[in-house]
Design a protein around this motif. Structure first.
Motif, PDB file in Angstrom:
ATOM      1  N   GLY A  15       7.267  51.708  -9.947  1.00  0.00           N
ATOM      2  CA  GLY A  15       8.451  50.862  -9.825  1.00  0.00           C
ATOM      3  C   GLY A  15       9.563  51.515  -9.042  1.00  0.00           C
ATOM      4  O   GLY A  15       9.414  52.623  -8.508  1.00  0.00           O
ATOM      5  N   SER A  16      10.699  50.818  -8.999  1.00  0.00           N
ATOM      6  CA  SER A  16      11.848  51.279  -8.224  1.00  0.00           C
ATOM      7  C   SER A  16      13.128  51.203  -9.039  1.00  0.00           C
ATOM      8  O   SER A  16      13.247  50.382  -9.961  1.00  0.00           O
ATOM      9  CB  SER A  16      12.026  50.405  -6.968  1.00  0.00           C
ATOM     10  OG  SER A  16      10.904  50.488  -6.117  1.00  0.00           O
ATOM     11  N   ARG A  18      17.603  51.959  -8.210  1.00  0.00           N
ATOM     12  CA  ARG A  18      18.635  52.424  -7.289  1.00  0.00           C
ATOM     13  C   ARG A  18      19.786  52.994  -8.097  1.00  0.00           C
ATOM     14  O   ARG A  18      20.396  52.290  -8.905  1.00  0.00           O
ATOM     15  CB  ARG A  18      19.138  51.313  -6.381  1.00  0.00           C
ATOM     16  CG  ARG A  18      20.076  51.859  -5.302  1.00  0.00           C
ATOM     17  CD  ARG A  18      20.514  50.826  -4.301  1.00  0.00           C
ATOM     18  NE  ARG A  18      21.645  50.039  -4.768  1.00  0.00           N
ATOM     19  CZ  ARG A  18      22.539  49.467  -3.968  1.00  0.00           C
ATOM     20  NH1 ARG A  18      22.433  49.609  -2.656  1.00  0.00           N
ATOM     21  NH2 ARG A  18      23.519  48.752  -4.465  1.00  0.00           N
ATOM     22  N   ARG A  66       9.593  58.664  -0.502  1.00  0.00           N
ATOM     23  CA  ARG A  66       9.744  57.758  -1.656  1.00  0.00           C
ATOM     24  C   ARG A  66      11.205  57.449  -1.947  1.00  0.00           C
ATOM     25  O   ARG A  66      11.523  56.328  -2.361  1.00  0.00           O
ATOM     26  CB  ARG A  66       9.100  58.381  -2.899  1.00  0.00           C
ATOM     27  CG  ARG A  66       7.621  58.669  -2.767  1.00  0.00           C
ATOM     28  CD  ARG A  66       7.020  59.089  -4.106  1.00  0.00           C
ATOM     29  NE  ARG A  66       7.601  60.316  -4.636  1.00  0.00           N
ATOM     30  CZ  ARG A  66       8.145  60.422  -5.844  1.00  0.00           C
ATOM     31  NH1 ARG A  66       8.194  59.388  -6.656  1.00  0.00           N
ATOM     32  NH2 ARG A  66       8.634  61.590  -6.263  1.00  0.00           N
ATOM     33  N   PHE A  67      12.084  58.421  -1.768  1.00  0.00           N
ATOM     34  CA  PHE A  67      13.507  58.255  -2.086  1.00  0.00           C
ATOM     35  C   PHE A  67      14.321  58.223  -0.796  1.00  0.00           C
ATOM     36  O   PHE A  67      13.977  58.888   0.190  1.00  0.00           O
ATOM     37  CB  PHE A  67      14.019  59.414  -2.933  1.00  0.00           C
ATOM     38  CG  PHE A  67      13.465  59.489  -4.336  1.00  0.00           C
ATOM     39  CD1 PHE A  67      12.416  58.673  -4.757  1.00  0.00           C
ATOM     40  CD2 PHE A  67      14.001  60.398  -5.241  1.00  0.00           C
ATOM     41  CE1 PHE A  67      11.915  58.757  -6.045  1.00  0.00           C
ATOM     42  CE2 PHE A  67      13.519  60.495  -6.535  1.00  0.00           C
ATOM     43  CZ  PHE A  67      12.466  59.675  -6.937  1.00  0.00           C
ATOM     44  N   THR A  68      15.408  57.471  -0.837  1.00  0.00           N
ATOM     45  CA  THR A  68      16.325  57.413   0.300  1.00  0.00           C
ATOM     46  C   THR A  68      17.760  57.552  -0.192  1.00  0.00           C
ATOM     47  O   THR A  68      18.191  56.803  -1.067  1.00  0.00           O
ATOM     48  CB  THR A  68      16.187  56.087   1.062  1.00  0.00           C
ATOM     49  OG1 THR A  68      14.838  55.923   1.496  1.00  0.00           O
ATOM     50  CG2 THR A  68      17.102  56.069   2.283  1.00  0.00           C
ATOM     51  N   GLN A  81      18.017  55.338  -3.483  1.00  0.00           N
ATOM     52  CA  GLN A  81      16.962  54.350  -3.661  1.00  0.00           C
ATOM     53  C   GLN A  81      15.676  55.093  -3.982  1.00  0.00           C
ATOM     54  O   GLN A  81      15.227  55.919  -3.178  1.00  0.00           O
ATOM     55  CB  GLN A  81      16.794  53.500  -2.406  1.00  0.00           C
ATOM     56  CG  GLN A  81      15.682  52.482  -2.506  1.00  0.00           C
ATOM     57  CD  GLN A  81      15.952  51.409  -3.548  1.00  0.00           C
ATOM     58  OE1 GLN A  81      17.064  50.894  -3.631  1.00  0.00           O
ATOM     59  NE2 GLN A  81      14.943  51.081  -4.343  1.00  0.00           N
ATOM     60  N   MET A  82      15.100  54.805  -5.128  1.00  0.00           N
ATOM     61  CA  MET A  82      13.909  55.506  -5.588  1.00  0.00           C
ATOM     62  C   MET A  82      12.755  54.509  -5.685  1.00  0.00           C
ATOM     63  O   MET A  82      12.817  53.567  -6.485  1.00  0.00           O
ATOM     64  CB  MET A  82      14.161  56.166  -6.949  1.00  0.00           C
ATOM     65  CG  MET A  82      15.369  57.090  -6.962  1.00  0.00           C
ATOM     66  SD  MET A  82      15.544  58.003  -8.506  1.00  0.00           S
ATOM     67  CE  MET A  82      15.881  56.669  -9.640  1.00  0.00           C
ATOM     68  N   ASN A  83      11.745  54.711  -4.878  1.00  0.00           N
ATOM     69  CA  ASN A  83      10.563  53.853  -4.875  1.00  0.00           C
ATOM     70  C   ASN A  83       9.340  54.661  -5.295  1.00  0.00           C
ATOM     71  O   ASN A  83       9.356  55.890  -5.280  1.00  0.00           O
ATOM     72  CB  ASN A  83      10.334  53.270  -3.486  1.00  0.00           C
ATOM     73  CG  ASN A  83      11.489  52.406  -3.014  1.00  0.00           C
ATOM     74  OD1 ASN A  83      12.155  51.739  -3.802  1.00  0.00           O
ATOM     75  ND2 ASN A  83      11.740  52.406  -1.707  1.00  0.00           N
ATOM     76  N   SER A  84       8.288  53.957  -5.651  1.00  0.00           N
ATOM     77  CA  SER A  84       7.025  54.602  -6.042  1.00  0.00           C
ATOM     78  C   SER A  84       7.269  55.698  -7.080  1.00  0.00           C
ATOM     79  O   SER A  84       6.776  56.820  -6.947  1.00  0.00           O
ATOM     80  CB  SER A  84       6.332  55.192  -4.801  1.00  0.00           C
ATOM     81  OG  SER A  84       6.082  54.182  -3.852  1.00  0.00           O
ATOM     82  N   LEU A  85       8.019  55.352  -8.088  1.00  0.00           N
ATOM     83  CA  LEU A  85       8.378  56.344  -9.100  1.00  0.00           C
ATOM     84  C   LEU A  85       7.162  56.817  -9.877  1.00  0.00           C
ATOM     85  O   LEU A  85       6.206  56.054 -10.112  1.00  0.00           O
ATOM     86  CB  LEU A  85       9.426  55.767 -10.049  1.00  0.00           C
ATOM     87  CG  LEU A  85      10.851  55.730  -9.466  1.00  0.00           C
ATOM     88  CD1 LEU A  85      11.731  54.763 -10.215  1.00  0.00           C
ATOM     89  CD2 LEU A  85      11.443  57.128  -9.480  1.00  0.00           C
TER      90      LEU A  85
END
Length: 118
Positions: A15-16, A18, A66-68, A81-85
């Motif tokens: 999941g993601s 922010r 994964r993070f921006t 922004q954290m994706n593919s946690l």
């Protein structure tokens, strides 16, 4: 400078989330900003940083791709922004700002908990 994080919570793996870090006070003195994290029993570690107003960023190897990190100077707010946690991303995430007024200083937020379930 005062920093307040928000946006943490519980999310499933993959999941993601922010995170936001709102700065107040003498924000004109802020130079670099960054996100750090600390898991139970571990040292605080750098996750990502944004240098001198947003021109350059750096990431820890374990979050690259994964993070921006980003910063909106007009809103005095920094984001992560954290994706593919992953479950190993579980930690308290802290916002940091390096400031210069009469000398260099560092400010920390209170932290926001991120929990990733498997």
């Amino acid at each position: 400078v005062q920093l307040v994080e928000s946006g943490g919570g519980l999310v499933q793996a993959g999941g993601s989330l922010r995170l936001s870090c709102a700065a107040s006070g003498s924000t004109f003195t802020i130079s670099d900003m960054g996100w750090y994290r600390q898991a139970p029993g571990k040292q605080r570690e750098l996750v990502a940083a944004i240098i001198s107003g947003g021109g350059r960023t750096k990431y820890a190897e374990f979050v690259k791709g994964r993070f921006t990190i980003s910063r909106d100077v007009t809103k005095n707010t920094m984001y992560l922004q954290m994706n593919s946690l992953k479950p190993e991303d579980t930690a308290v995430y802290y916002c940091n700002a390096v400031t210069f007024e009469s000398g260099w200083s560092s400010s920390w937020g209170q932290g926001t908990q991120v929990t990733v379930s498997s």
